[in-house]
Design an enzyme around this catalytic site. Structure first.
Site, PDB file in Angstrom:
ATOM      1  N   THR A  41    -147.230 -15.700  79.781  1.00  0.00           N
ATOM      2  CA  THR A  41    -147.758 -14.370  80.099  1.00  0.00           C
ATOM      3  C   THR A  41    -147.171 -13.298  79.205  1.00  0.00           C
ATOM      4  O   THR A  41    -147.889 -12.454  78.669  1.00  0.00           O
ATOM      5  CB  THR A  41    -147.481 -14.032  81.576  1.00  0.00           C
ATOM      6  OG1 THR A  41    -148.270 -14.892  82.403  1.00  0.00           O
ATOM      7  CG2 THR A  41    -147.861 -12.590  81.883  1.00  0.00           C
ATOM      8  N   CYS A  42    -145.862 -13.307  79.028  1.00  0.00           N
ATOM      9  CA  CYS A  42    -145.212 -12.239  78.261  1.00  0.00           C
ATOM     10  C   CYS A  42    -145.800 -12.113  76.864  1.00  0.00           C
ATOM     11  O   CYS A  42    -146.130 -11.020  76.418  1.00  0.00           O
ATOM     12  CB  CYS A  42    -143.712 -12.494  78.181  1.00  0.00           C
ATOM     13  SG  CYS A  42    -142.822 -11.237  77.242  1.00  0.00           S
ATOM     14  N   GLY A 191    -147.637   1.435  90.008  1.00  0.00           N
ATOM     15  CA  GLY A 191    -146.346   0.857  89.661  1.00  0.00           C
ATOM     16  C   GLY A 191    -146.164   0.777  88.157  1.00  0.00           C
ATOM     17  O   GLY A 191    -146.826   1.502  87.393  1.00  0.00           O
ATOM     18  N   ILE A 193    -146.884  -1.561  85.721  1.00  0.00           N
ATOM     19  CA  ILE A 193    -148.011  -1.951  84.881  1.00  0.00           C
ATOM     20  C   ILE A 193    -149.114  -0.905  84.932  1.00  0.00           C
ATOM     21  O   ILE A 193    -149.696  -0.526  83.903  1.00  0.00           O
ATOM     22  CB  ILE A 193    -148.538  -3.342  85.282  1.00  0.00           C
ATOM     23  CG1 ILE A 193    -147.455  -4.396  85.062  1.00  0.00           C
ATOM     24  CG2 ILE A 193    -149.792  -3.710  84.492  1.00  0.00           C
ATOM     25  CD1 ILE A 193    -147.817  -5.778  85.575  1.00  0.00           C
ATOM     26  N   ARG A 282    -147.957  -9.236  91.263  1.00  0.00           N
ATOM     27  CA  ARG A 282    -148.233 -10.551  90.706  1.00  0.00           C
ATOM     28  C   ARG A 282    -147.894 -11.640  91.721  1.00  0.00           C
ATOM     29  O   ARG A 282    -147.053 -11.458  92.594  1.00  0.00           O
ATOM     30  CB  ARG A 282    -147.434 -10.765  89.409  1.00  0.00           C
ATOM     31  CG  ARG A 282    -147.796  -9.763  88.324  1.00  0.00           C
ATOM     32  CD  ARG A 282    -147.052 -10.041  87.032  1.00  0.00           C
ATOM     33  NE  ARG A 282    -147.439 -11.297  86.427  1.00  0.00           N
ATOM     34  CZ  ARG A 282    -148.504 -11.460  85.641  1.00  0.00           C
ATOM     35  NH1 ARG A 282    -149.294 -10.436  85.378  1.00  0.00           N
ATOM     36  NH2 ARG A 282    -148.781 -12.641  85.111  1.00  0.00           N
ATOM     37  N   ASP A 321    -140.711 -15.966  87.263  1.00  0.00           N
ATOM     38  CA  ASP A 321    -141.589 -15.316  88.235  1.00  0.00           C
ATOM     39  C   ASP A 321    -141.936 -16.174  89.443  1.00  0.00           C
ATOM     40  O   ASP A 321    -142.494 -15.659  90.412  1.00  0.00           O
ATOM     41  CB  ASP A 321    -142.894 -14.879  87.558  1.00  0.00           C
ATOM     42  CG  ASP A 321    -142.718 -13.670  86.653  1.00  0.00           C
ATOM     43  OD1 ASP A 321    -141.570 -13.241  86.469  1.00  0.00           O
ATOM     44  OD2 ASP A 321    -143.735 -13.158  86.143  1.00  0.00           O
ATOM     45  N   HIS A 454    -124.101  12.275  65.659  1.00  0.00           N
ATOM     46  CA  HIS A 454    -124.986  13.438  65.682  1.00  0.00           C
ATOM     47  C   HIS A 454    -125.731  13.540  64.357  1.00  0.00           C
ATOM     48  O   HIS A 454    -125.136  13.361  63.304  1.00  0.00           O
ATOM     49  CB  HIS A 454    -124.159  14.711  65.907  1.00  0.00           C
ATOM     50  CG  HIS A 454    -124.958  15.968  65.812  1.00  0.00           C
ATOM     51  ND1 HIS A 454    -125.771  16.408  66.838  1.00  0.00           N
ATOM     52  CD2 HIS A 454    -125.094  16.870  64.803  1.00  0.00           C
ATOM     53  CE1 HIS A 454    -126.358  17.530  66.471  1.00  0.00           C
ATOM     54  NE2 HIS A 454    -125.955  17.843  65.237  1.00  0.00           N
TER      55      HIS A 454
END
Length: 475
Positions: A41-42, A191, A193, A282, A321, A454
């Site tokens: 999925t990722c 949320g 997603i 999910r 998951d 900086h």
């Protein structure tokens, strides 16, 4: 013919392939069973493709603001969504090729097909043999592992009765395959997603309306972060409707319009757009993998494991998951590595999920680690906090991205760092410093006293840390 392995990984997604590589580095004989493509999925339907499109949205917005930087763009410019999709796919293909190369280097056997866990059989007196129905239709392969790692991932879920046709009503998977942008869209779910899609599609020029059941968007994050993102999204003309209980059975999809009703603060309202995206969480992929042939315990749709990721079958592990932990790619990776290290006989420490950084790739970005101020107070901790706004940072003004702030929460009694929340430019890259500070048990004073170069955006973190005790310089 049955083949024996030290470790078989069921699922070649982020957690699975990382576990396999870790196992191969330990000198173990490893196989991975994957029914689709390595990366899961990722790589193919989540992290990478969505961020590739978000980058295209960012570039488009930069072009629109070019005149502010003294850059004159003669003539009209156009955004080619199909070209952005092609770029996205090229990135995916390159990364998938890289995983295959890593498998080759690690001598990891890949079985492309559907794996099912068998019970005790002629192949093994204990459950765990994997029968692989190969994609090419040849005879099933039988894999006998000393240890099994289940890494089957998750898929988008919908509301009961709300059908995802992936043409007019999309999941996040289907939305990634759009060939053209709609003029307007309803997003059900505010949320992580949902907010990323809202940000992206708005920046692509789509009219966006979000329907969220809770009383605020991104309800899992600090309330001040939610409030700031709400302010900035409303400034962009993104419509946000909270306390909206969507009525799935009222969905009508016809004549190029999707219409649905929602009860908003007790009043029924109707909402319409050209398309709809449903983003309400999910569901773990644990069906039809043979769990019924084992003693593995499933509760509330997730495989139950101990802190070593062992299931009730001690030689079977589960990660990512499909277990009830944080559904994040970097969590799945780490869980996979820890499981393998335990299999290899190493001593491991339980993963502290409060130390896991969380990122939301909206514009502006959001990142956090530890617990929020609200969670700290719920735990009856006496807190002190510091906040610093990016508008006081020179590098943010140079970038032209000065919205947002960094908030640091500490324990007033012990001075321990409890949590850090950020909203602003490039904070998903900056949160790792905060995560490291928590791992090393740094105090806000120590963070503030660390010299930050900086001009950089990271100066905001130092200032926020100093602000915990009222010692900020530029605020």
């Amino acid at each position: 013919m049955a083949k024996e392995y030290d470790v078989v990984v069921l699922g070649g997604g982020t957690g699975g392939y990382v576990a396999a590589i870790e196992a191969s580095k330990k000198g173990l004989k490893v196989a991975v069973v994957e029914k689709d493509k390595l990366g899961g999925t990722c790589l193919h339907r989540g992290c990478i493709p969505s961020k590739a499109l978000l980058r295209s949205a960012e570039v488009l917005q930069t072009v629109k603001k070019a005149a502010d930087f003294g850059v004159a763009i003669d003539g009209d410019y156009q955004f080619n969504f199909l070209k952005a999709q092609e770029r996205k796919q090229a990135i995916i293909d390159q990364l998938e090729k890289g995983i295959h190369q890593l498998f080759k280097q690690g001598k990891i056997d890949l079985y492309e097909g559907v794996g099912t866990i068998l019970g005790p059989s002629i192949f093994s007196p204990t459950a765990g043999t994997i029968s692989v129905e190969l994609k090419d239709g040849t005879e099933n392969e039988m894999l006998i592992p000393k240890n099994l790692i289940i890494a089957t991932g998750s898929r988008p879920r919908s509301l009961p009765g709300l059908e995802l046709d992936e043409k007019n009503v999309f999941s996040s998977d289907g939305a990634l395959q759009m060939e053209e942008l709609p003029k307007s869209i309803l997003i059900v779910g505010g949320g992580v997603i949902g907010m990323e899609w809202a940000s992206m599609l708005h920046d692509f020029g789509v009219e966006v309306t979000v329907l969220e059941y809770a009383d605020r968007i991104i309800p899992t994050e600090d309330k001040e972060i939610s409030k700031e993102l709400t302010r900035l999204f409303k400034k962009k003309k993104i419509t946000l409707v909270t306390q909206a209980e969507v009525q799935a059975d009222t969905l009508v999809s016809q004549d190029g319009q999707v219409t649905i009703e929602a009860i908003v603060k007790g009043e029924t309202k109707s909402f319409s757009a050209e398309k709809m995206l449903v983003s309400v969480g999910r569901t773990a992929n644990i069906e039809n993998i043979g769990l019924e042939n084992t003693d593995i315990v499933v509760e509330k749709g997730f495989i139950q494991v101990n802190e070593r990721y062992q299931t009730k079958e001690s030689h079977m592990f589960a990660i990512g998951d499909c277990i009830p932990t944080m559904q994040l790619a970097h969590v799945a990776m780490h869980e996979g590595m820890l499981a393998v290290r335990y299999i290899a006989g190493e001593a491991i420490e339980a993963l502290d999920y409060d130390l896991v950084p969380r990122c939301i790739y909206t514009s502006p970005e959001i990142a956090s680690v530890g617990i929020s101020e609200e969670k700290a107070k719920e735990a009856e901790l006496e807190v002190k906090k510091g906040k610093f706004f990016f508008r006081g940072i020179g590098k943010a003004l140079v970038f032209g991205e000065s919205d947002g702030f960094i908030k640091v929460v500490a324990n007033k009694r012990t001075d321990d760092l409890l949590g850090v929340s950020m909203i602003g430019p490039h904070v998903t890259d900056m949160i790792s410093e905060a995560a490291l500070a928590q791992v090393l048990d740094a105090t806000p004073w120590e963070i503030g006293e660390t010299i930050h170069p900086h001009p950089t955006l990271s100066e905001a973190f130092a200032e926020a840390a100093l602000a915990v005790d009222g010692n900020q310089i530029h605020g």
